[in-house]
Design an enzyme around this catalytic site. Structure first.
Site, mmCIF file in Angstrom:
data_model
loop_
_atom_site.group_PDB
_atom_site.id
_atom_site.type_symbol
_atom_site.label_atom_id
_atom_site.label_comp_id
_atom_site.label_asym_id
_atom_site.label_seq_id
_atom_site.Cartn_x
_atom_site.Cartn_y
_atom_site.Cartn_z
ATOM 1 N N LYS A 77 7.556 -0.192 -1.458
ATOM 2 C CA LYS A 77 7.948 0.210 -0.097
ATOM 3 C C LYS A 77 9.432 0.563 -0.117
ATOM 4 C CE LYS A 77 4.890 -3.435 1.597
ATOM 5 N NZ LYS A 77 4.830 -4.754 2.219
ATOM 6 N N ARG A 136 -2.121 -14.263 9.544
ATOM 7 C CA ARG A 136 -1.929 -14.198 11.001
ATOM 8 C C ARG A 136 -3.247 -13.929 11.710
ATOM 9 N NH1 ARG A 136 2.392 -9.593 10.127
ATOM 10 N NH2 ARG A 136 0.690 -9.168 8.679
ATOM 11 N N HIS A 195 7.853 -15.627 9.660
ATOM 12 C CA HIS A 195 8.144 -16.097 8.292
ATOM 13 C C HIS A 195 8.799 -17.478 8.357
ATOM 14 C CE1 HIS A 195 8.401 -11.599 7.119
ATOM 15 N NE2 HIS A 195 7.319 -12.089 6.553
ATOM 16 N N SER A 202 7.158 -7.476 10.124
ATOM 17 C CA SER A 202 8.454 -6.846 9.838
ATOM 18 C C SER A 202 8.400 -5.366 10.238
ATOM 19 C CB SER A 202 8.769 -6.956 8.350
ATOM 20 O OG SER A 202 8.804 -8.297 7.962
HETATM 21 O O1 PNS Z 1 5.447 -9.443 2.124
HETATM 22 P P1 PNS Z 1 4.423 -8.714 1.312
HETATM 23 O O2 PNS Z 1 4.848 -7.287 1.115
HETATM 24 O O3 PNS Z 1 3.042 -8.843 1.866
HETATM 25 O O4 PNS Z 1 4.420 -9.422 -0.151
HETATM 26 C C1 PNS Z 1 3.604 -8.913 -1.174
HETATM 27 C C2 PNS Z 1 3.924 -9.615 -2.502
HETATM 28 C C3 PNS Z 1 5.381 -9.516 -2.826
HETATM 29 C C4 PNS Z 1 3.530 -11.074 -2.399
HETATM 30 C C5 PNS Z 1 3.068 -8.934 -3.600
HETATM 31 O O5 PNS Z 1 3.233 -7.555 -3.531
HETATM 32 C C6 PNS Z 1 3.409 -9.403 -5.007
HETATM 33 O O6 PNS Z 1 3.125 -10.508 -5.370
HETATM 34 N N1 PNS Z 1 4.027 -8.519 -5.796
HETATM 35 C C7 PNS Z 1 4.456 -8.823 -7.155
HETATM 36 C C8 PNS Z 1 3.694 -7.990 -8.183
HETATM 37 C C9 PNS Z 1 2.358 -8.621 -8.465
HETATM 38 O O7 PNS Z 1 2.250 -9.737 -8.930
HETATM 39 N N2 PNS Z 1 1.284 -7.865 -8.154
HETATM 40 C C10 PNS Z 1 -0.068 -8.338 -8.276
HETATM 41 C C11 PNS Z 1 -0.474 -9.112 -7.046
HETATM 42 S S1 PNS Z 1 -2.140 -9.561 -7.133
#
Ligand code: PNS
Length: 198
Positions: A80, A129, A56, A167
């Site tokens: 989660k 990645r 990150h 993570s």
């Molecule tokens: O680190 P992660 O868990 O891969 O991050 C995922 C994240 C936080 C980027 C994604 O879950 C997100 O944007 N969540 C906010 C809710 C939302 O907008 N959902 C629709 C995404 S298309």
């Protein structure tokens, strides 16, 4: 319409009153004050960051080089069940990015696109990645584009040495007694140790 170009005052047609010329010149020089510089690109780097890894951090450093401002945004209500609380993750990210002048850290709730609009950002930064990340990222980017067509998702690759790092693996390796030295910042190792000791 272009202003009359005259080599000397003597060449200015006498039918154009001097007051009109002054206003034309003044208006061509005057630019309205706009606090949001149109050439400034702000990006949001959203994620769960539970916990943040050196992968990150590597991406943050790369993003900070190409965006004028990079705002790291921790999702508050993830489905989660996290190891670290949001304030703990915020603290670790803030500490690890101290000294990166154009990077700031915050949290967000709800739809990412709504947060991006509130922040008046132009882009979302995400890391890829390996090919395995691609499908999920592609779906998310296209859904976000459907919701906010003006928004661009920019993908960057972390350094190759972090291409296997996640993570989830950090938590698993640490929980089972393996070393995560070099994979996460020192502050994360300290917090992981404190979590086990507590
Ligand atoms: O680190 P992660 O868990 O891969 O991050 C995922 C994240 C936080 C980027 C994604 O879950 C997100 O944007 N969540 C906010 C809710 C939302 O907008 N959902 C629709 C995404 S298309």
């Amino acid at each position: 319409m272009a202003s009359p170009s005259c080599a000397t005052w003597a060449e200015i047609p006498c039918c154009i009153p001097p007051i009109f010329l002054c206003r034309r010149i003044a208006s061509s020089l005057w630019q309205p004050y706009n606090p949001v510089d149109v050439n400034t690109v702000k990006a949001i780097y959203p994620g769960t960051f539970d916990p943040m890894t050196n992968g990150h951090l590597d991406l943050i450093a790369r993003g900070a080089k190409i965006f004028d401002h990079l705002r790291v945004a921790i999702l508050k209500n993830s489905e989660k069940s996290p190891l670290f609380t949001v304030p703990e993750r915020l603290e670790m990210l803030t500490e690890a990015t101290r000294g990166m002048d154009n990077v700031s850290v915050t949290t967000f709730d709800g739809l990412l696109v709504d947060f991006v609009r509130t922040e008046q950002a132009q882009a979302v930064l995400r890391g890829i990645r390996a090919i395995s990340d691609y499908e999920y990222e592609f779906q998310m980017a296209l859904m976000n584009r459907r919701l906010a067509p003006e928004l661009e998702t920019v993908f960057m690759m972390p350094a190759e040495k972090y291409s296997y790092l996640s993570s989830r693996l950090v938590k698993e390796v640490f929980r089972l007694g393996g070393s995560v030295e070099g994979l996460v910042p020192t502050i994360v190792i300290e917090r992981l140790r404190a979590r086990v000791a507590g």
